[in-house]
Design a protein around this motif. Structure first.
Motif, PDB file in Angstrom:
ATOM      1  N   ASP A 192       0.843  -1.194   0.000  1.00 12.81           N
ATOM      2  CA  ASP A 192       0.000   0.000   0.000  1.00 12.81           C
ATOM      3  C   ASP A 192       0.882   1.250   0.000  1.00 12.81           C
ATOM      4  OD1 ASP A 192      -1.789   2.015   0.423  1.00 12.81           O
ATOM      5  OD2 ASP A 192      -2.704   1.148   2.215  1.00 12.81           O
ATOM      6  N   GLY A 193       0.675   2.117  -0.986  1.00 15.07           N
ATOM      7  CA  GLY A 193       1.517   3.287  -1.154  1.00 15.07           C
ATOM      8  C   GLY A 193       1.396   4.304  -0.047  1.00 15.07           C
ATOM      9  N   THR A 194       0.336   4.229   0.740  1.00 13.75           N
ATOM     10  CA  THR A 194       0.154   5.204   1.816  1.00 13.75           C
ATOM     11  C   THR A 194       0.833   4.772   3.124  1.00 13.75           C
ATOM     12  OG1 THR A 194      -1.934   4.167   2.526  1.00 13.75           O
ATOM     13  CG2 THR A 194      -2.075   5.905   0.848  1.00 13.75           C
ATOM     14  N   ARG A 195       1.341   3.561   3.160  1.00 14.89           N
ATOM     15  CA  ARG A 195       1.976   3.065   4.386  1.00 14.89           C
ATOM     16  C   ARG A 195       3.320   3.764   4.596  1.00 14.89           C
ATOM     17  NH1 ARG A 195       2.088  -3.266   5.114  1.00 14.89           N
ATOM     18  NH2 ARG A 195       2.475  -2.539   7.258  1.00 14.89           N
ATOM     19  N   LEU A 196       3.707   3.868   5.843  1.00 12.23           N
ATOM     20  CA  LEU A 196       4.997   4.463   6.176  1.00 12.23           C
ATOM     21  C   LEU A 196       6.104   3.415   6.097  1.00 12.23           C
ATOM     22  CD1 LEU A 196       4.045   6.666   9.278  1.00 12.23           C
ATOM     23  CD2 LEU A 196       4.186   7.358   6.869  1.00 12.23           C
ATOM     24  N   ILE A 197       7.295   3.891   5.763  1.00 11.36           N
ATOM     25  CA  ILE A 197       8.447   2.991   5.668  1.00 11.36           C
ATOM     26  C   ILE A 197       8.703   2.295   6.998  1.00 11.36           C
ATOM     27  CG2 ILE A 197      10.955   2.934   5.398  1.00 11.36           C
ATOM     28  CD1 ILE A 197       9.470   3.063   2.773  1.00 11.36           C
ATOM     29  N   GLN A 198       8.495   3.004   8.106  1.00 10.32           N
ATOM     30  CA  GLN A 198       8.762   2.408   9.416  1.00 10.32           C
ATOM     31  C   GLN A 198       7.840   1.233   9.721  1.00 10.32           C
ATOM     32  OE1 GLN A 198       8.252   5.768  11.952  1.00 10.32           O
ATOM     33  NE2 GLN A 198       6.007   5.649  11.963  1.00 10.32           N
ATOM     34  N   ASP A 199       6.710   1.164   8.988  1.00 11.00           N
ATOM     35  CA  ASP A 199       5.771   0.066   9.209  1.00 11.00           C
ATOM     36  C   ASP A 199       6.145  -1.185   8.418  1.00 11.00           C
ATOM     37  OD1 ASP A 199       4.259   1.663  10.890  1.00 11.00           O
ATOM     38  OD2 ASP A 199       3.047   2.440   9.219  1.00 11.00           O
ATOM     39  N   ILE A 200       6.967  -1.051   7.389  1.00 12.33           N
ATOM     40  CA  ILE A 200       7.289  -2.212   6.566  1.00 12.33           C
ATOM     41  C   ILE A 200       8.777  -2.582   6.624  1.00 12.33           C
ATOM     42  CG2 ILE A 200       5.405  -1.733   4.940  1.00 12.33           C
ATOM     43  CD1 ILE A 200       7.525  -0.647   2.997  1.00 12.33           C
ATOM     44  N   MET A 201       9.575  -1.778   7.340  1.00  9.65           N
ATOM     45  CA  MET A 201      11.005  -2.058   7.370  1.00  9.65           C
ATOM     46  C   MET A 201      11.332  -3.152   8.402  1.00  9.65           C
ATOM     47  SD  MET A 201      12.777   1.090   9.493  1.00  9.65           S
ATOM     48  CE  MET A 201      12.587   1.233  11.267  1.00  9.65           C
ATOM     49  N   VAL A 202      12.497  -3.775   8.197  1.00  9.71           N
ATOM     50  CA  VAL A 202      13.047  -4.699   9.188  1.00  9.71           C
ATOM     51  C   VAL A 202      13.887  -3.847  10.136  1.00  9.71           C
ATOM     52  CG1 VAL A 202      14.492  -6.724   9.580  1.00  9.71           C
ATOM     53  CG2 VAL A 202      13.115  -6.559   7.490  1.00  9.71           C
ATOM     54  N   PRO A 203      13.440  -3.637  11.376  1.00 17.25           N
ATOM     55  CA  PRO A 203      14.122  -2.675  12.269  1.00 17.25           C
ATOM     56  C   PRO A 203      15.383  -3.246  12.907  1.00 17.25           C
ATOM     57  CG  PRO A 203      12.268  -3.667  13.406  1.00 17.25           C
ATOM     58  CD  PRO A 203      12.246  -4.223  11.995  1.00 17.25           C
ATOM     59  N   GLU A 204      16.235  -2.328  13.383  1.00 20.47           N
ATOM     60  CA  GLU A 204      17.455  -2.681  14.112  1.00 20.47           C
ATOM     61  C   GLU A 204      18.256  -3.745  13.364  1.00 20.47           C
ATOM     62  OE1 GLU A 204      16.404  -3.796  18.033  1.00 20.47           O
ATOM     63  OE2 GLU A 204      15.493  -1.880  18.544  1.00 20.47           O
ATOM     64  N   HIS A 205      18.447  -3.487  12.125  1.00 19.13           N
ATOM     65  CA  HIS A 205      19.110  -4.490  11.285  1.00 19.13           C
ATOM     66  C   HIS A 205      20.603  -4.517  11.549  1.00 19.13           C
ATOM     67  CE1 HIS A 205      20.080  -6.872   7.728  1.00 19.13           C
ATOM     68  NE2 HIS A 205      18.798  -7.177   7.709  1.00 19.13           N
ATOM     69  N   GLU A 206      21.197  -5.717  11.511  1.00 20.92           N
ATOM     70  CA  GLU A 206      22.634  -5.862  11.737  1.00 20.92           C
ATOM     71  C   GLU A 206      23.422  -5.364  10.532  1.00 20.92           C
ATOM     72  OE1 GLU A 206      24.082  -9.497  13.563  1.00 20.92           O
ATOM     73  OE2 GLU A 206      22.002 -10.097  13.916  1.00 20.92           O
ATOM     74  N   ALA A 207      24.640  -4.934  10.796  1.00 18.63           N
ATOM     75  CA  ALA A 207      25.516  -4.432   9.738  1.00 18.63           C
ATOM     76  C   ALA A 207      26.943  -4.857  10.048  1.00 18.63           C
ATOM     77  CB  ALA A 207      25.414  -2.910   9.645  1.00 18.63           C
ATOM     78  N   VAL A 208      27.827  -4.648   9.088  1.00 16.71           N
ATOM     79  CA  VAL A 208      29.249  -4.911   9.303  1.00 16.71           C
ATOM     80  C   VAL A 208      29.986  -3.581   9.324  1.00 16.71           C
ATOM     81  CG1 VAL A 208      29.201  -7.210   8.258  1.00 16.71           C
ATOM     82  CG2 VAL A 208      29.673  -5.218   6.819  1.00 16.71           C
ATOM     83  N   ALA A 209      31.144  -3.571   9.980  1.00 13.54           N
ATOM     84  CA  ALA A 209      31.977  -2.378  10.034  1.00 13.54           C
ATOM     85  C   ALA A 209      32.949  -2.362   8.862  1.00 13.54           C
ATOM     86  CB  ALA A 209      32.743  -2.328  11.352  1.00 13.54           C
ATOM     87  N   LEU A 210      33.532  -1.203   8.607  1.00 11.87           N
ATOM     88  CA  LEU A 210      34.449  -1.053   7.476  1.00 11.87           C
ATOM     89  C   LEU A 210      35.599  -2.055   7.513  1.00 11.87           C
ATOM     90  CD1 LEU A 210      34.631   2.837   7.392  1.00 11.87           C
ATOM     91  CD2 LEU A 210      33.842   1.391   5.493  1.00 11.87           C
ATOM     92  N   GLY A 211      36.089  -2.357   8.710  1.00  9.30           N
ATOM     93  CA  GLY A 211      37.247  -3.237   8.827  1.00  9.30           C
ATOM     94  C   GLY A 211      36.919  -4.684   9.073  1.00  9.30           C
ATOM     95  N   ASP A 212      35.639  -5.056   9.043  1.00 13.36           N
ATOM     96  CA  ASP A 212      35.270  -6.452   9.281  1.00 13.36           C
ATOM     97  C   ASP A 212      35.748  -7.346   8.150  1.00 13.36           C
ATOM     98  OD1 ASP A 212      34.144  -5.872  11.664  1.00 13.36           O
ATOM     99  OD2 ASP A 212      32.053  -6.027  11.004  1.00 13.36           O
ATOM    100  N   ASP A 213      36.189  -8.537   8.508  1.00 11.56           N
ATOM    101  CA  ASP A 213      36.677  -9.496   7.519  1.00 11.56           C
ATOM    102  C   ASP A 213      35.539  -9.961   6.617  1.00 11.56           C
ATOM    103  OD1 ASP A 213      37.325 -12.621   6.840  1.00 11.56           O
ATOM    104  OD2 ASP A 213      39.153 -11.419   6.932  1.00 11.56           O
ATOM    105  N   GLN A 214      35.886 -10.307   5.388  1.00 16.08           N
ATOM    106  CA  GLN A 214      34.870 -10.711   4.421  1.00 16.08           C
ATOM    107  C   GLN A 214      34.147 -11.993   4.848  1.00 16.08           C
ATOM    108  OE1 GLN A 214      37.024 -11.140   0.736  1.00 16.08           O
ATOM    109  NE2 GLN A 214      37.563 -13.274   1.148  1.00 16.08           N
ATOM    110  N   GLU A 215      34.793 -12.806   5.674  1.00 17.39           N
ATOM    111  CA  GLU A 215      34.125 -14.008   6.177  1.00 17.39           C
ATOM    112  C   GLU A 215      32.937 -13.644   7.057  1.00 17.39           C
ATOM    113  OE1 GLU A 215      35.304 -18.241   8.341  1.00 17.39           O
ATOM    114  OE2 GLU A 215      36.857 -16.799   7.767  1.00 17.39           O
ATOM    115  N   GLU A 216      33.063 -12.553   7.836  1.00 13.98           N
ATOM    116  CA  GLU A 216      31.958 -12.094   8.668  1.00 13.98           C
ATOM    117  C   GLU A 216      30.813 -11.574   7.806  1.00 13.98           C
ATOM    118  OE1 GLU A 216      33.051  -9.538  11.939  1.00 13.98           O
ATOM    119  OE2 GLU A 216      35.108 -10.284  11.892  1.00 13.98           O
ATOM    120  N   ILE A 217      31.157 -10.948   6.670  1.00 12.46           N
ATOM    121  CA  ILE A 217      30.125 -10.467   5.748  1.00 12.46           C
ATOM    122  C   ILE A 217      29.319 -11.638   5.218  1.00 12.46           C
ATOM    123  CG2 ILE A 217      29.686  -9.192   3.618  1.00 12.46           C
ATOM    124  CD1 ILE A 217      32.425  -7.859   3.991  1.00 12.46           C
TER     125      ILE A 217
END
Length: 328
Positions: free
Chosen positions: A72-97
């Motif tokens: 639905d185009g009227t829905r807010l992004i915060q209602d359909i997003m996956v919150p608190e998503h994990e990420a990697v840091a710039l120096g993280d090894d590619q195996e962790e990615i």
């Protein structure tokens, strides 16, 4: 900031900074789906498979998969997003990615800096390349071949001397370490000279120890590749499985020795040696990669020559000790 960090921008080619792209779609959580679609229209991104949701300070709040934008185009992004998503840091090894992508079924992996600000993402094509490179490197390490500085693809076309020099060190180590087997056999010289048939079963014991250990190594490395797992439970399972396999193979081996050699005591010694050696090999094969990982080394290093030597020496020592106690 450049679109991609290349060789000159990252000293280590195996970290997230060397694989990421920076032209990625960023939106605010309070935006509507229709407004985001309008914002994205006409723009060119290096990775548009995932929409990254950020706050006013550009810190990652979550992600929205591209197929969720067709809601639905009227829905807010915060209602359909996956919150608190994990990420990697710039120096993280590619195996962790790779581990994070597999664990969370991610198409693109977000990359953040030391302030947790979103700086880019590792796109799908880079993930495929990372997974392939890690797989090829592990195969080489299992075989006792040192990794090439420029990756596994470069290793295939490297000059002959380079290929020779990457293979030789572990083989030299294996040759020197195999002297431990000689020491064990010399220590039981009296046992061998008293009953020459004892030596007939050495190749079979070494093979069984290596085969069981190889299976345990495969389980261990697979467990390490999927991220956080219960090492205690897996080790317990491998101990049970190794003991069960050792019991089955030991029973078959003991029965064969009794039928063909007519020596009940020797049959018991061989059967018990297969049981004990199989159990030890399962534990060593499973545990050694975890030990290497725990101390910051590549788990595959513990799965080749080192693991083989430990399994062979231990199995033969157990065998000769049992023969000395039971047969002679």
């Amino acid at each position: 900031m450049p679109d991609t960090l290349h060789d000159g921008d990252a000293l280590n080619l195996d970290v997230a900074a060397s694989h990421m792209v920076t032209r990625i779609p960023r939106v605010r959580a309070e935006a509507t789906v229709d407004s985001v679609l309008e914002l994205l229209r006409g723009q060119v991104f290096q990775c548009a498979d995932t929409i990254f949701v950020v706050d006013p300070q550009d810190r990652l709040l979550g992600i929205v998969r591209i197929n969720d934008l067709f809601s639905d185009g009227t829905r807010l992004i915060q209602d359909i997003m996956v919150p608190e998503h994990e990420a990697v840091a710039l120096g993280d090894d590619q195996e962790e990615i790779a581990s994070l992508a597999i664990r969370l079924n991610m198409i693109a992996v977000p990359v953040v800096d030391w302030d947790q600000k979103l700086v880019g993402a590792v796109p799908p094509e880079a993930l495929f390349r990372i997974l392939r490179d890690e797989h090829m490197e592990d195969l080489q390490r299992f075989a006792g071949i040192a990794a090439h500085d420029d990756g596994p693809d470069a290793a295939l076309d490297a000059p002959l001397f380079n290929r020779f020099s990457r293979r030789l060190p572990w083989l030299v180590f294996g040759l020197l370490a195999s002297s431990l087997i000689t020491v064990v056999m010399v220590g039981f010289e009296h046992t061998l000279s008293s009953n020459v048939s004892v030596a007939f079963f050495v190749p079979a014991l070494v093979y069984i120890a290596g085969a069981i250990g190889t299976q345990a190594v495969s389980v261990s490395v697979r467990g390490l590749s999927v991220g956080e797992v219960d090492i205690g439970a897996l080790l317990r399972d491998e101990l049970i499985i190794g003991s069960a396999i050792g019991t089955a193979l030991g029973s078959l081996a003991g029965l064969a020795v009794m039928i063909f050699f007519g020596d009940v005591i020797l049959a018991v010694a061989v059967g018990l040696a297969v049981l004990a050696g199989g159990t030890v090999s399962a534990v060593v094969g499973f545990g050694l990669p975890w030990v290497f990982k725990r101390f910051g080394s590549d788990p595959a290093l513990g799965s080749g020559p080192i693991c083989t030597i430990i399994q062979d020496v231990t199995s033969l020592f157990i065998y000769f000790a049992l023969v000395s106690l039971l047969v002679l």
